[in-house]
Design an enzyme around this catalytic site. Structure first.
Site, PDB file in Angstrom:
ATOM      1  NE  ARG A   1      -3.828  -2.223  -0.067  1.00  0.00           N
ATOM      2  CZ  ARG A   1      -3.603  -3.506  -0.382  1.00  0.00           C
ATOM      3  NH1 ARG A   1      -2.404  -3.918  -0.746  1.00  0.00           N
ATOM      4  NH2 ARG A   1      -4.595  -4.380  -0.352  1.00  0.00           N
TER       5      ARG A   1
ATOM      6  CD  GLU B   1      -2.902   0.879  -4.287  1.00  0.00           C
ATOM      7  OE1 GLU B   1      -2.762  -0.356  -4.381  1.00  0.00           O
ATOM      8  OE2 GLU B   1      -3.969   1.399  -3.901  1.00  0.00           O
TER       9      GLU B   1
ATOM     10  CB  SER C   1      16.422  15.143   3.326  1.00  0.00           C
ATOM     11  OG  SER C   1      17.470  14.234   3.641  1.00  0.00           O
TER      12      SER C   1
END
Lengths: 147, 147, 147, 147, 147, 147, 147, 147, 147, 147
Positions: free
Chosen positions: H89, H92, H115
């Protein structure tokens, strides 16, 4: 001439333009919903009458109707692992439950496979008080390894 | 300590040795067939009692029973595209029918997915005069995109 | 317990040690040559008697005979594209002639496939004055796309 | 100028438009069926007369006939592992039976390969009461490793 | 039993331990330098006498001598694109000059290939006042496409 | 403006149209055969006079002649592993004999490489009663690892 | 008709041309900033009014406004591992901290996931004397594995 | 000596055996929760005292405590695209929202990155009547492109 | 016998155990810092005296000293694209600035490359009031394309 | 509107047409040579004045000058592993010396990275009697891991 891929794009566009649904297309063609959708997306060849009916409903031309009838080169994912979340969940099911399904096919049927050719598919929304559910049925002929 | 992957291998071996079936294991544990199979193959954590019951039936030790209870790192394919034909057919269904399923979910439910988490699976052999069929039911909660 | 992969390695080693050929193994087992070879290389499950016969001939133990009977997880290439030249030539045939075979199946049979499950294979050396030939016959049931 | 790839696309389209079959094309050209199909799909160079004959039958122009005569850059899969199910089954045969074929070539012929260059291919539908079969014959010269 | 891969590792180690060169091994075996090197690295099967001679010279055991005689599964790169700079330069030659070599084979010989099976290889250091050169000769039989 | 890739395509087409050979092009330009072929395929920049000569012979325009002079971005394979059989055989040589060549370079020269930059290439057909041979000579400066 | 991908390109161009910011677009549409940005980049479907408002502000036509309303095929990386450094840092976080996040979700919530569907995202610049910071909040519903 | 990877495995096992939580470990070490988790999973080097404290709490030996102090080679995914659903996930989110995050960083901060080195991470369960939420905060220093 | 890879692991462990630095190792061996580090990590062969000196300093045995002298098979990344952030930044430089460096080499030197064989490397920390800097110098012989 | 990628192509073409060098462009713009080259190749956004100056010198239009000012999506390699030999040598340096550079950064600076964002690059030809050298300086701020 229009390729099956271009015809599929034309279908998606025409659906937005005309407001026709997959269900209406399937009813007009007189074929199962998922088969009709897959066919219009370029994964099955259609018979001439069905192709003409669908093209007419979508206000698309004869060249698109012709493309619907062509023999497809099947396979529709943009990459080996799909990235669209709705389609990825299906891949995730194969990743997580693939070996489980294999074990259960072998236990219930023997050494063989579920055919993806002699095969039908159903997608339904099922009401549920805890939230409606999507129920996908994969229904393929059992093919035993047979020499 | 035994890893979940090693425990899954031990289960497969013990099934051959003892002749116990997935159905018997599921019945003993009192959980659905596909869930029990997936759990013993390392894709779900089991509760202590269930783990002990299954290990005992398979004549496996406490370390394996402990492994059944561990939180899994899920995913069981040996490569991005599976090579075993029984499992490949599932991938082929995603390749050929993935976009069809996506279209039908969107038409019937809206912009969302079938959950693979709030999800159950069933695999059944269905007698058919033209050759028995394997029917796999994927049943997941519909999750709409929601900000 | 011995895995099917380890059993296949043991078979290769035992063949060198004992000098037994695939043809002798197939004759002893009473099954087709290519099927027997594939089975002993771990791609098919064997029945108990056949497994015992083959193991005895190869002077291998009961654990290997047991492995011969296990349900395989099929697929034997070391990478998606094989590197051994003898096997690569088969891949090259798919690369160069795959679409040709697809066209001819569709022209002669319709929209469908040659099954790789209801399937038999034959490999023969055929004498030829211009240099002997290897003739490989792939013989699978035609499966039409059928909803 | 038309590329061999574009010419192959033109052939597929012209076949739908004219209803000409691969068998009719092969007969007109006087070459084997599979060779003719492969050549028109861009995998072999054709001689001038054959190219002209085929182009005329398909009602295609001189530029396409010229493309038929060009030296090809061979290889026709859209990805390393083919996704179209009809072609994938051939890849599956290599995955499952590749090492078997290698073993049998070595046992029957020695250390060498089946040539994919000095090679002919046949695809036939064979009637069978249990369901017709597709029989594909790969017939290549045996080439021993020779320094 | 020792695999051909393990035998190749044993050879590399034994060469450092004994100080024996590839040239000395080739001379003892009485075979060409490059062939002998490739064979001892596991890419060719050796005859019994040659295997025994080489193993003795390298002070290696009978199991290694046996491995030298096994039929190899060829291919020795650790990945599709080699990373060792000495080997990568060969891949770079294929990347930069592959199509050039293809064009010149076709112009000089016709539609065919240089065999990599009926093939011999030579690697020589050639003195040159501007810096010595490595000259690699690839010498394979021309195989025309022939149906 | 014409890219080097488009210029290479134009050269291939013009060769078919005009019947000019690589050998004639090399002679007209006064450069080695393989260098000229590689340059016209876009792998080397040409000097103005040579570019103009080659373009004139091929009846190509000034824009193509200009492209011949551009600094190339080298590398011409369509994928990491080439699929055209004529080019694949070169890759197969690297797969099977790469480590052999590495060993022999190190034994004869020390820790270094054959340069692919200070490098020349020759492709010749060599008559042979047992069938003519293709002899490819890779000739690169030896470059020792040097800090 | 304009695809969602083309519409996203048109948005990027129109932003430069008009100087409109994502913040202004979000305010005009009355939706959260990150949602609006994602929607206009083609990752969410917009309602008709919102689409029209955004298109008008960006001086884009009705066809683009229509594209904003289409169901997306989600996923926007140009390759599996992103190469743009700003986006790569997010991938690096998954590489370095993915298992950490998994452990903490399991410890705090149980066996489940953070939904990426019932999900909202926030990106803010936070002043800091040691250098301002980018704070990205991923906020998704916890979904327990539930059969 | 124990590698950081082996030490991470030992930590996961010891947590199950002892019942110690990540929160307890972080408190004992006196460092933030996510940092401590990542460090014990092998993604950060620990100082000697912290390493000793954590090892003692987990009842692990000095060799593991030593491994905690080693400089890591970071990166913990088993493949370029993670397969475990909890971790997928996050990938995704990068696939769907990566370009959105990039646009918002550039709009709010300029041409630069968040960063992943000067960076902290927080994972929290947030109660919500509609279902509790997982809130992950990525907080990194803004680094402008600066020559 | 110890492989170069195992020797490199032994060096990393011994450095932690003994507290010896790369700088001390380089000084003891009398070779440049980066060369010595690369050699002990298995990327260069060492001379016997140097190998013995380094092994002694690290309290490692003769088998490791022997491994230091072996001809390496170079290349040390765990995957084509490195995942450790410290190493990834070097890959990012190639991704972002590779074509820039190519253009500048061609403008300043002509058609050629910077050798990675006749090559030296330096890594230094350079104090800077705005934050110290890492300065990496790649210094390779210019090699013009030369036939 | 012109994309940054198209603008980079236009720059390469205009340099050939006008004979302007990267050095002249950098001087006109008043920015470092490597920065200017990278910016004009689409890897950095330029300020309006600089963009206009560069476009004018190259006789390119306002649309290209506008493209120079756009925020880039960085990354310029045509594949994960570059194939052009001049650029490949940089990748080879990462493959062979990447872990060496990592070790030396950690020894000299601690646990952190060389920034590729706060970063400057220099490419110079350095005369050398043994053959001129290409010296590439990578100079990035040291960034310690900091929570």
């Amino acid at each position: 001439m229009v390729s099956k891929h271009e015809a599929a794009e034309a279908v998606r566009e025409a659906k937005v333009r005309t407001g026709i649904t997959w269900a209406q297309l399937a009813e007009a063609v007189g074929k199962p919903l998922a088969w009709t959708t897959a066919a219009l997306l370029g994964q099955h060849p259609m018979e001439k009458d069905d192709a003409t009916t669908a093209a007419a409903l979508l206000e698309l031309g004869d060249d698109v109707a012709m493309a619907f009838q062509l023999q497809p080169s099947r396979g529709a994912l943009e990459s080996a692992v799909p990235v669209d979340p709705t389609i990825y969940r299906l891949y995730e099911v194969v990743q997580v439950y693939g070996p489980t399904i294999k074990e259960l096919i072998h236990e219930q049927c023997g050494d063989g496979i579920m055919s993806a050719i002699n095969f039908r598919l159903d997608v339904r929304r099922v009401p549920d008080p805890a939230g409606d559910r999507v129920v996908i049925t994969l229904d393929g002929k059992y093919l035993p390894y047979q020499w």
